[in-house]
Design a protein around this motif. Structure first.
Motif, PDB file in Angstrom:
ATOM      1  N   GLU A   5       0.835  -1.196   0.000  1.00  0.00           N
ATOM      2  CA  GLU A   5       0.000   0.000   0.000  1.00  0.00           C
ATOM      3  C   GLU A   5       0.872   1.249   0.000  1.00  0.00           C
ATOM      4  OE1 GLU A   5      -3.736   1.714   2.689  1.00  0.00           O
ATOM      5  OE2 GLU A   5      -2.321   0.263   3.531  1.00  0.00           O
ATOM      6  N   VAL A   6       0.486   2.264  -0.785  1.00  0.00           N
ATOM      7  CA  VAL A   6       1.206   3.540  -0.835  1.00  0.00           C
ATOM      8  C   VAL A   6       0.226   4.636  -0.462  1.00  0.00           C
ATOM      9  CG1 VAL A   6       2.528   5.138  -2.264  1.00  0.00           C
ATOM     10  CG2 VAL A   6       2.732   2.674  -2.650  1.00  0.00           C
ATOM     11  N   THR A   7       0.438   5.264   0.696  1.00  0.00           N
ATOM     12  CA  THR A   7      -0.528   6.251   1.199  1.00  0.00           C
ATOM     13  C   THR A   7      -0.056   7.692   1.075  1.00  0.00           C
ATOM     14  OG1 THR A   7       0.344   6.026   3.458  1.00  0.00           O
ATOM     15  CG2 THR A   7      -1.522   4.609   2.837  1.00  0.00           C
ATOM     16  N   ALA A   8       1.076   7.914   0.399  1.00  0.00           N
ATOM     17  CA  ALA A   8       1.572   9.286   0.233  1.00  0.00           C
ATOM     18  C   ALA A   8       0.781   9.979  -0.870  1.00  0.00           C
ATOM     19  CB  ALA A   8       3.065   9.288  -0.090  1.00  0.00           C
ATOM     20  N   LEU A   9      -0.520  10.178  -0.641  1.00  0.00           N
ATOM     21  CA  LEU A   9      -1.405  10.709  -1.675  1.00  0.00           C
ATOM     22  C   LEU A   9      -1.072  12.147  -2.029  1.00  0.00           C
ATOM     23  CD1 LEU A   9      -4.823   9.210  -0.510  1.00  0.00           C
ATOM     24  CD2 LEU A   9      -3.242   8.329  -2.224  1.00  0.00           C
ATOM     25  N   HIS A  10      -0.441  12.876  -1.102  1.00  0.00           N
ATOM     26  CA  HIS A  10      -0.111  14.268  -1.386  1.00  0.00           C
ATOM     27  C   HIS A  10       0.909  14.397  -2.505  1.00  0.00           C
ATOM     28  CE1 HIS A  10       2.894  12.805   1.493  1.00  0.00           C
ATOM     29  NE2 HIS A  10       3.718  13.677   0.958  1.00  0.00           N
ATOM     30  N   GLU A  11       1.592  13.294  -2.818  1.00  0.00           N
ATOM     31  CA  GLU A  11       2.591  13.335  -3.874  1.00  0.00           C
ATOM     32  C   GLU A  11       1.951  13.434  -5.265  1.00  0.00           C
ATOM     33  OE1 GLU A  11       5.695  13.582  -3.423  1.00  0.00           O
ATOM     34  OE2 GLU A  11       6.085  12.912  -1.380  1.00  0.00           O
ATOM     35  N   GLY A  12       0.686  13.016  -5.386  1.00  0.00           N
ATOM     36  CA  GLY A  12       0.003  13.126  -6.666  1.00  0.00           C
ATOM     37  C   GLY A  12       0.167  11.883  -7.529  1.00  0.00           C
ATOM     38  N   LYS A  13      -0.758  11.730  -8.482  1.00  0.00           N
ATOM     39  CA  LYS A  13      -0.769  10.564  -9.353  1.00  0.00           C
ATOM     40  C   LYS A  13       0.485  10.484 -10.207  1.00  0.00           C
ATOM     41  CE  LYS A  13      -3.454   8.385 -13.061  1.00  0.00           C
ATOM     42  NZ  LYS A  13      -4.663   8.469 -13.910  1.00  0.00           N
ATOM     43  N   ASP A  14       0.935  11.616 -10.741  1.00  0.00           N
ATOM     44  CA  ASP A  14       2.114  11.607 -11.606  1.00  0.00           C
ATOM     45  C   ASP A  14       3.341  11.093 -10.862  1.00  0.00           C
ATOM     46  OD1 ASP A  14       0.609  12.558 -13.674  1.00  0.00           O
ATOM     47  OD2 ASP A  14       1.260  14.648 -13.471  1.00  0.00           O
ATOM     48  N   ALA A  15       3.479  11.500  -9.596  1.00  0.00           N
ATOM     49  CA  ALA A  15       4.620  11.042  -8.801  1.00  0.00           C
ATOM     50  C   ALA A  15       4.541   9.539  -8.569  1.00  0.00           C
ATOM     51  CB  ALA A  15       4.672  11.787  -7.469  1.00  0.00           C
ATOM     52  N   PHE A  16       3.346   9.036  -8.327  1.00  0.00           N
ATOM     53  CA  PHE A  16       3.179   7.602  -8.122  1.00  0.00           C
ATOM     54  C   PHE A  16       3.546   6.822  -9.384  1.00  0.00           C
ATOM     55  CE2 PHE A  16       0.447   3.811  -8.499  1.00  0.00           C
ATOM     56  CZ  PHE A  16       0.933   3.083  -7.418  1.00  0.00           C
ATOM     57  N   LEU A  17       3.084   7.274 -10.532  1.00  0.00           N
ATOM     58  CA  LEU A  17       3.404   6.589 -11.784  1.00  0.00           C
ATOM     59  C   LEU A  17       4.897   6.677 -12.085  1.00  0.00           C
ATOM     60  CD1 LEU A  17       0.345   7.619 -13.999  1.00  0.00           C
ATOM     61  CD2 LEU A  17       0.757   5.451 -12.823  1.00  0.00           C
ATOM     62  N   GLN A  18       5.523   7.774 -11.676  1.00  0.00           N
ATOM     63  CA  GLN A  18       6.969   7.870 -11.844  1.00  0.00           C
ATOM     64  C   GLN A  18       7.678   6.836 -10.971  1.00  0.00           C
ATOM     65  OE1 GLN A  18       8.630   9.523 -14.034  1.00  0.00           O
ATOM     66  NE2 GLN A  18      10.642   8.948 -13.272  1.00  0.00           N
ATOM     67  N   GLU A  19       7.134   6.600  -9.772  1.00  0.00           N
ATOM     68  CA  GLU A  19       7.714   5.563  -8.919  1.00  0.00           C
ATOM     69  C   GLU A  19       7.616   4.196  -9.590  1.00  0.00           C
ATOM     70  OE1 GLU A  19       7.625   3.738  -4.427  1.00  0.00           O
ATOM     71  OE2 GLU A  19       6.353   5.429  -4.898  1.00  0.00           O
ATOM     72  N   VAL A  20       6.501   3.939 -10.254  1.00  0.00           N
ATOM     73  CA  VAL A  20       6.332   2.682 -10.986  1.00  0.00           C
ATOM     74  C   VAL A  20       7.421   2.556 -12.052  1.00  0.00           C
ATOM     75  CG1 VAL A  20       4.825   1.398 -12.563  1.00  0.00           C
ATOM     76  CG2 VAL A  20       3.854   2.533 -10.549  1.00  0.00           C
ATOM     77  N   LYS A  21       7.677   3.643 -12.781  1.00  0.00           N
ATOM     78  CA  LYS A  21       8.719   3.631 -13.812  1.00  0.00           C
ATOM     79  C   LYS A  21      10.089   3.334 -13.213  1.00  0.00           C
ATOM     80  CE  LYS A  21       6.474   6.928 -16.958  1.00  0.00           C
ATOM     81  NZ  LYS A  21       6.591   8.255 -17.601  1.00  0.00           N
ATOM     82  N   LEU A  22      10.363   3.947 -12.065  1.00  0.00           N
ATOM     83  CA  LEU A  22      11.656   3.730 -11.423  1.00  0.00           C
ATOM     84  C   LEU A  22      11.802   2.282 -10.954  1.00  0.00           C
ATOM     85  CD1 LEU A  22      11.910   6.992  -9.271  1.00  0.00           C
ATOM     86  CD2 LEU A  22      13.236   6.459 -11.311  1.00  0.00           C
ATOM     87  N   LEU A  23      10.775   1.768 -10.321  1.00  0.00           N
ATOM     88  CA  LEU A  23      10.851   0.428  -9.764  1.00  0.00           C
ATOM     89  C   LEU A  23      10.984  -0.640 -10.847  1.00  0.00           C
ATOM     90  CD1 LEU A  23       8.204   0.690  -6.908  1.00  0.00           C
ATOM     91  CD2 LEU A  23      10.665   0.332  -6.643  1.00  0.00           C
ATOM     92  N   ARG A  24      10.342  -0.464 -11.990  1.00  0.00           N
ATOM     93  CA  ARG A  24      10.429  -1.505 -13.012  1.00  0.00           C
ATOM     94  C   ARG A  24      11.769  -1.508 -13.717  1.00  0.00           C
ATOM     95  NH1 ARG A  24       6.452   0.264 -17.995  1.00  0.00           N
ATOM     96  NH2 ARG A  24       7.374   2.286 -18.435  1.00  0.00           N
ATOM     97  N   ARG A  25      12.612  -0.536 -13.454  1.00  0.00           N
ATOM     98  CA  ARG A  25      13.959  -0.535 -14.021  1.00  0.00           C
ATOM     99  C   ARG A  25      14.936  -1.317 -13.158  1.00  0.00           C
ATOM    100  NH1 ARG A  25      14.597   2.075 -18.584  1.00  0.00           N
ATOM    101  NH2 ARG A  25      16.706   1.307 -18.500  1.00  0.00           N
ATOM    102  N   LEU A  26      14.508  -1.692 -11.950  1.00  0.00           N
ATOM    103  CA  LEU A  26      15.415  -2.381 -11.032  1.00  0.00           C
ATOM    104  C   LEU A  26      15.448  -3.870 -11.350  1.00  0.00           C
ATOM    105  CD1 LEU A  26      14.382  -0.658  -7.671  1.00  0.00           C
ATOM    106  CD2 LEU A  26      16.143   0.046  -9.318  1.00  0.00           C
ATOM    107  N   HIS A  27      16.614  -4.372 -11.677  1.00  0.00           N
ATOM    108  CA  HIS A  27      16.769  -5.788 -11.996  1.00  0.00           C
ATOM    109  C   HIS A  27      18.016  -6.321 -11.298  1.00  0.00           C
ATOM    110  CE1 HIS A  27      13.620  -5.698 -15.019  1.00  0.00           C
ATOM    111  NE2 HIS A  27      14.150  -4.590 -15.467  1.00  0.00           N
TER     112      HIS A  27
END
Length: 300
Positions: free
Chosen positions: A72-94
């Motif tokens: 669960e990610v509850t840092a809602l103040h960061e905004g949707k764009d920030a959350f999707l950017q986190e998704v981009k960052l995490l999927r680069r980790l191998h």
């Protein structure tokens, strides 16, 4: 139902926002789950594995058979764009010793979906009497694996990632008991700006910032937990005080996990305790870096 989120093309801007040494080819696809998918898979959010600063972590079983770790990610103040950017960052980790991102869900609530290795968490194996005890060799390899993952995150990714929660709940074990570290955070991390580059000096020996000091301290506590079988959540402070005592080495036999019996290498044990002692040493100037810890453990 879920959607497939396409990977970034080589010309897209996200390539410049996060990369890790060893990246090859296109980025993997990740699923976009609905909130209903997440709720159903987690048994109505009842299958809680652990809690952390941004919410809860769940075990999930999806209808297509996917067994996953849902965070669960509850840092809602960061905004949707920030959350999707986190998704981009995490999927680069191998990395062999990191859990892989499988998908996400966004809306009124946000979740990240990771692989769930077959043997579950290290905490379960250390604390559940019904689980087969981990051998000394397996415990040593877990310590090495977690440290290798931290080296990768801090020295082979841009920006470096040092917002990592290291605990037995966040160390998962695959079918061969290979350690897979979870607990990586971007959103809600103090002073963290997604997509911005940071200096690698932050975790270099002699130039460590507070995040890196905290990470090394947590690694030391995890190593103590591997040795003793005691929960860091309950006994972490006592374990740290014990290993910092000048005469601690004389009481080692009393603190070793009884599940190990006599099936451990005493020299390796003392070496691992020395690492834990350095990691948990208080003060403004840690005397050991992640890279030095890894080289030392690999040598032992």
């Amino acid at each position: 139902m879920y959607q497939l989120v396409s990977s970034c093309s080589p010309s897209s801007s996200c390539i410049n926002q996060c990369y890790c040494v060893g990246d090859t080819g296109p980025l993997p696809f990740v699923r976009r789950f609905s909130l209903e998918d997440i709720k159903r898979a987690t048994g109505g959010f009842r299958r809680i594995i652990s809690n952390y600063s941004q919410g809860s972590v769940y075990k999930a079983q999806f209808r297509d058979g996917l067994l996953a770790l849902v965070k669960e990610v509850t840092a809602l103040h960061e905004g949707k764009d920030a959350f999707l950017q986190e998704v981009k960052l995490l999927r680069r980790l191998h990395h062999r010793h990191l859990v892989s991102l499988r998908g996400f869900a966004t809306g009124p609530e946000r979740f990240l979906v990771f692989e769930y290795p077959e043997h579950g968490s290290l905490k379960e194996h250390l604390n559940d009497p019904l689980k087969t005890p981990l051998s000394w060799r397996t415990r040593l390899q877990i310590a090495i694996g977690v440290t290798a993952a931290l080296e990768y995150l801090n020295f082979f990714c841009e920006p470096p990632i040092n917002h990592v929660s290291i605990s037995s709940s966040n160390v998962l074990l695959d079918e061969n008991f290979v350690a897979k570290l979870s607990g990586i955070a971007f959103l809600g991390s103090p002073g963290n700006h997604i997509g911005m580059s940071h200096s690698h000096a932050s975790c270099s020996e002699g130039h460590m910032d507070q995040d890196c000091k905290d990470m090394i301290f947590q690694l030391g506590v995890l190593i103590l937990e591997l040795i003793t079988g005691q929960s860091s959540e309950k006994e972490g402070g006592n374990l740290v005080r014990w290993v910092q005592e000048s005469k601690f080495i004389g009481s080692v036999d009393k603190i070793v996990d009884p599940d190990l019996g006599n099936s451990y290498d005493s020299k390796e044990l003392k070496s691992l305790l020395a690492v834990a002692r350095f990691c948990t040493k208080t003060g403004d100037k840690p005397t050991v870096s992640i890279q030095l810890i890894l080289r030392y453990l690999q040598g032992k």
